[in-house]
Design a protein around this motif. Structure first.
Motif, PDB file in Angstrom:
ATOM      1  N   THR A  80      31.465  28.004  45.275  1.00 23.46           N
ATOM      2  CA  THR A  80      31.103  29.413  45.233  1.00 23.46           C
ATOM      3  C   THR A  80      29.597  29.530  45.413  1.00 23.46           C
ATOM      4  OG1 THR A  80      32.888  29.829  43.681  1.00 23.46           O
ATOM      5  CG2 THR A  80      31.179  31.499  43.813  1.00 23.46           C
ATOM      6  N   ASN A  82      28.121  32.945  45.818  1.00 26.90           N
ATOM      7  CA  ASN A  82      27.723  34.211  45.199  1.00 26.90           C
ATOM      8  C   ASN A  82      28.965  35.033  44.860  1.00 26.90           C
ATOM      9  OD1 ASN A  82      26.005  36.250  44.320  1.00 26.90           O
ATOM     10  ND2 ASN A  82      25.802  37.148  46.345  1.00 26.90           N
ATOM     11  N   VAL A  83      28.924  35.692  43.712  1.00 21.85           N
ATOM     12  CA  VAL A  83      29.994  36.599  43.305  1.00 21.85           C
ATOM     13  C   VAL A  83      29.348  37.912  42.899  1.00 21.85           C
ATOM     14  CG1 VAL A  83      31.898  37.015  41.699  1.00 21.85           C
ATOM     15  CG2 VAL A  83      31.363  34.680  42.419  1.00 21.85           C
ATOM     16  N   THR A  84      29.792  39.002  43.529  1.00 25.43           N
ATOM     17  CA  THR A  84      29.337  40.332  43.138  1.00 25.43           C
ATOM     18  C   THR A  84      30.571  41.141  42.753  1.00 25.43           C
ATOM     19  OG1 THR A  84      29.509  41.334  45.336  1.00 25.43           O
ATOM     20  CG2 THR A  84      27.431  40.183  44.822  1.00 25.43           C
ATOM     21  N   ARG A  87      32.431  41.288  46.326  1.00 31.05           N
ATOM     22  CA  ARG A  87      32.660  40.182  47.263  1.00 31.05           C
ATOM     23  C   ARG A  87      32.420  38.833  46.630  1.00 31.05           C
ATOM     24  NH1 ARG A  87      28.727  41.543  52.002  1.00 31.05           N
ATOM     25  NH2 ARG A  87      29.717  43.475  51.486  1.00 31.05           N
ATOM     26  N   LEU A  88      32.999  37.856  47.285  1.00 27.89           N
ATOM     27  CA  LEU A  88      32.886  36.463  46.888  1.00 27.89           C
ATOM     28  C   LEU A  88      32.462  35.699  48.133  1.00 27.89           C
ATOM     29  CD1 LEU A  88      33.583  33.931  45.140  1.00 27.89           C
ATOM     30  CD2 LEU A  88      35.959  34.287  45.820  1.00 27.89           C
ATOM     31  N   THR A 107      32.990  34.967  53.520  1.00 28.13           N
ATOM     32  CA  THR A 107      32.886  36.116  52.620  1.00 28.13           C
ATOM     33  C   THR A 107      34.282  36.690  52.418  1.00 28.13           C
ATOM     34  OG1 THR A 107      30.662  36.605  53.410  1.00 28.13           O
ATOM     35  CG2 THR A 107      31.834  38.382  52.256  1.00 28.13           C
ATOM     36  N   LEU A 120      36.395  43.525  43.031  1.00 29.81           N
ATOM     37  CA  LEU A 120      37.129  42.360  42.554  1.00 29.81           C
ATOM     38  C   LEU A 120      37.574  42.649  41.125  1.00 29.81           C
ATOM     39  CD1 LEU A 120      34.681  39.525  43.678  1.00 29.81           C
ATOM     40  CD2 LEU A 120      36.916  39.953  44.644  1.00 29.81           C
ATOM     41  N   ARG A 125      36.261  38.074  38.383  1.00 27.03           N
ATOM     42  CA  ARG A 125      34.803  37.924  38.434  1.00 27.03           C
ATOM     43  C   ARG A 125      34.333  37.024  37.297  1.00 27.03           C
ATOM     44  NH1 ARG A 125      34.730  43.493  39.238  1.00 27.03           N
ATOM     45  NH2 ARG A 125      33.742  43.795  37.218  1.00 27.03           N
ATOM     46  N   LEU A 128      34.919  33.357  37.956  1.00 25.17           N
ATOM     47  CA  LEU A 128      34.117  32.798  39.033  1.00 25.17           C
ATOM     48  C   LEU A 128      32.649  32.627  38.676  1.00 25.17           C
ATOM     49  CD1 LEU A 128      35.701  34.823  41.962  1.00 25.17           C
ATOM     50  CD2 LEU A 128      36.144  32.450  41.331  1.00 25.17           C
ATOM     51  N   HIS A 129      32.225  33.178  37.567  1.00 24.69           N
ATOM     52  CA  HIS A 129      30.815  33.012  37.166  1.00 24.69           C
ATOM     53  C   HIS A 129      30.609  31.758  36.387  1.00 24.69           C
ATOM     54  CE1 HIS A 129      30.074  37.251  38.329  1.00 24.69           C
ATOM     55  NE2 HIS A 129      28.916  36.710  38.627  1.00 24.69           N
TER      56      HIS A 129
END
Length: 129
Positions: A80, A82-84, A87-88, A107, A120, A125, A128-129
């Motif tokens: 990974t 970036n996770v917002t 989007r991933l 993306t 998401l 989320r 994924l962090h």
């Protein structure tokens, strides 16, 4: 955390020159992402049924570095970037041993039943962090 997904090149994966047909690398990285999501405990069927949300590829930036051949043993490494909220972004590399053959930045977004982008899900989320 790097997710590793092994795959072997079959005859059906190759073109007339005996190398992996370029579009098959996209299949390989899709399989690796699906396996990664499953290993994280994300049930994509439940996500669709319960939340009306599915993952969709929004963008792929790909570099073909060196060919793979019939019967090669490959590993797809997924990380990974970036996770917002919406989007991933994933980094995916196809390797034969230590040699990088293919590199992609993918993306991923979520879309709802109407086909429009949605956020998401919060639980995903957090995973994924």
């Amino acid at each position: 955390m790097t997710h590793r997904f092994p795959i072997r090149v079959y005859y059906e994966d190759t073109d007339m020159a005996g190398i992996v047909y370029y579009a098959n690398y996209l299949r390989y990285i899709e399989r690796a992402r699906s396996d990664w999501v499953r290993e994280m405990g994300i049930d994509q069927n439940a996500m669709k049924d319960d939340d009306g949300v599915v993952f969709a590829v929004r963008r792929v930036e790909a570099d073909y570095l060196s060919p793979a051949h019939f019967d090669d043993e490959l590993v797809i490494e997924t990380n990974t970037i970036n996770v917002t909220a919406a989007r991933l972004v994933m980094d995916q590399v196809v390797k034969r041993g230590e040699e990088e053959l293919f590199h992609a930045v993918v993306t991923i977004v979520c879309i709802g039943e109407s086909g429009q982008p949605v956020r998401l899900p919060a639980n995903i989320r957090l995973m994924l962090h």
